[in-house]
Scaffold this active site. Structure first.
Site, mmCIF file in Angstrom:
data_model
loop_
_atom_site.group_PDB
_atom_site.id
_atom_site.type_symbol
_atom_site.label_atom_id
_atom_site.label_comp_id
_atom_site.label_asym_id
_atom_site.label_seq_id
_atom_site.Cartn_x
_atom_site.Cartn_y
_atom_site.Cartn_z
ATOM 1 N N TYR A 16 0.712 81.425 5.860
ATOM 2 C CA TYR A 16 1.472 81.995 6.966
ATOM 3 C C TYR A 16 0.819 81.607 8.298
ATOM 4 C CZ TYR A 16 3.843 84.302 3.160
ATOM 5 O OH TYR A 16 4.556 84.520 1.999
ATOM 6 N N ARG A 40 -7.207 89.243 5.578
ATOM 7 C CA ARG A 40 -6.946 88.577 4.297
ATOM 8 C C ARG A 40 -7.061 87.075 4.497
ATOM 9 N NH1 ARG A 40 -3.768 89.491 -0.440
ATOM 10 N NH2 ARG A 40 -3.868 87.596 -1.699
ATOM 11 N N GLY A 57 -3.079 93.525 -7.675
ATOM 12 C CA GLY A 57 -1.718 93.510 -7.185
ATOM 13 C C GLY A 57 -0.707 93.895 -8.229
#
Length: 360
Positions: free
Chosen positions: A181, A228, A313
């Site tokens: 991202y 992160r 997760g």
């Protein structure tokens, strides 16, 4: 090492966590109208509040930052109010929760952008990545390169989103700087071919990530700020070398800012040549490891000093009581893949706890 080391309290920044187990961010595409967090989302997170720390699903800092259908934002008053219901529910059940702040950069589509504009990126390199838009998967739209004059506005959006998150009752902020991202795009040479102060050298490609982190830490406090990272990741067609030197420089800069933790997605060491232990050595705050851990692997890594906390997760999706299942070594339920993205309560809040199954 005691048998239940993972399940003992841990001090993270200025927070006391009930255990060393972190619920990793999980995009579930269930935001309501206006990209507002819903009562159903509050129920979902509340069910999982036994995690030492919950990190919210990635949450866009602006309309420009959106890349997937029905993902929540935190840039409007309505979105702040929606998230407040989530944080109040988690806190009422004794949990702690950080907001993960997100700008997807080029991993977007013109359908999400104001007036159908092109998504933004460090450089105008069209990714092969697929995103969920209009109830189907499509290739991302071609991006345009950000002008140098626009970058302060991006940093300002992160700062405002961080302030909004604290107003919404979050205990802290995780900056999403991985998985291909926007901040990762700037850091990685496969997506950034700029020749100005934000491209070229290791120092320049790290600049935006470090400036955003400093802005967030200035806004909410370094002790309430984490980040992160995914130094080498196949996600979103990043096509980068993911150099050791690049990320050692980044982590050294993060250490100088004094943030609470780095949350590192670690690729299998048999598949990549990257020394994650160097990041652990460089950074003096807490290290959250994320890479398909189970209880035994996590406890072995903890005993060896390789990490302080462990993020899980997918196991949290079908196991709202995942911490207790891991503590008692109860079976881990499987996910229904058809309900992962979008929809309602089915495959979201209707997964039972092991204790309810045993009593049936």
């Amino acid at each position: 090492m005691t048998e239940n080391t993972l399940f003992e309290p841990y001090s993270l920044g200025n927070l006391s966590l009930a255990n060393r187990i972190v619920m990793s961010p999980l995009t579930r595409n269930r935001a309501g109208g206006g990209l507002v967090a819903t009562e159903l989302m509050a129920e979902y997170y509340g069910q999982r509040a036994t995690a030492g720390l919950i990190i919210s699903e990635a949450t866009q800092i602006s309309r420009q930052g959106q890349g997937y259908q029905d993902t929540p934002g935190i840039f409007s008053p309505e979105q702040v109010a929606g998230w407040r219901k989530v944080t109040e529910t988690v806190h009422a059940k004794g949990g702690k929760i950080f907001a993960q702040l997100w700008h997807v950069g080029r991993v977007s589509h013109v359908a999400f952008q104001s007036d159908g504009a092109a998504p933004v990126a460090p450089s105008a390199i069209h990714s092969q990545a697929q995103i969920f838009v209009n109830n189907r998967f499509e290739r991302v739209s071609p991006p345009r390169a950000l002008d140098l004059a626009e970058i302060p506005d991006i940093i300002g959006d992160y700062r405002r989103a961080a302030a909004n998150a604290i107003q919404a009752g979050f205990d802290g902020i995780e900056i999403h700087a991985g998985n291909g991202y926007l901040l990762d795009q700037f850091a990685q040479d496969g997506a950034n071919i700029r020749t100005d102060a934000y491209g070229g050298s290791i120092e320049n490609r790290a600049r935006l990530m470090l400036e955003v982190t400093q802005a967030v830490a200035d806004e909410v406090g370094a002790a309430r700020t984490g980040i992160r990272l995914s130094p080498i990741s196949p996600m979103n067609d990043l096509n980068s070398s993911g150099s050791q030197a690049q990320f050692e420089h980044i982590v050294a800069g993060l250490d100088r800012i004094g943030i609470a933790y780095i949350h590192v997605f670690e690729m299998n060491p048999s598949l990549v040549s990257f020394d994650y232990s160097r990041l652990r050595q460089i950074f003096s705050g807490s290290y959250i490891a994320n890479n398909d851990y189970d209880r035994d692997r996590a406890e072995a890594a903890l005993a060896a000093g390789r990490a302080d906390l462990f993020a899980f997760g997918r196991p949290f999706i079908a196991n709202p009581d995942f911490v207790e299942r891991m503590r008692t070594r109860a079976p881990i339920a499987s996910i229904d893949p058809a309900t992962l993205y979008g929809g309602g309560a089915k495959g979201y809040t209707d997964y039972p706890a092991a204790t309810s199954l045993a009593s049936d």
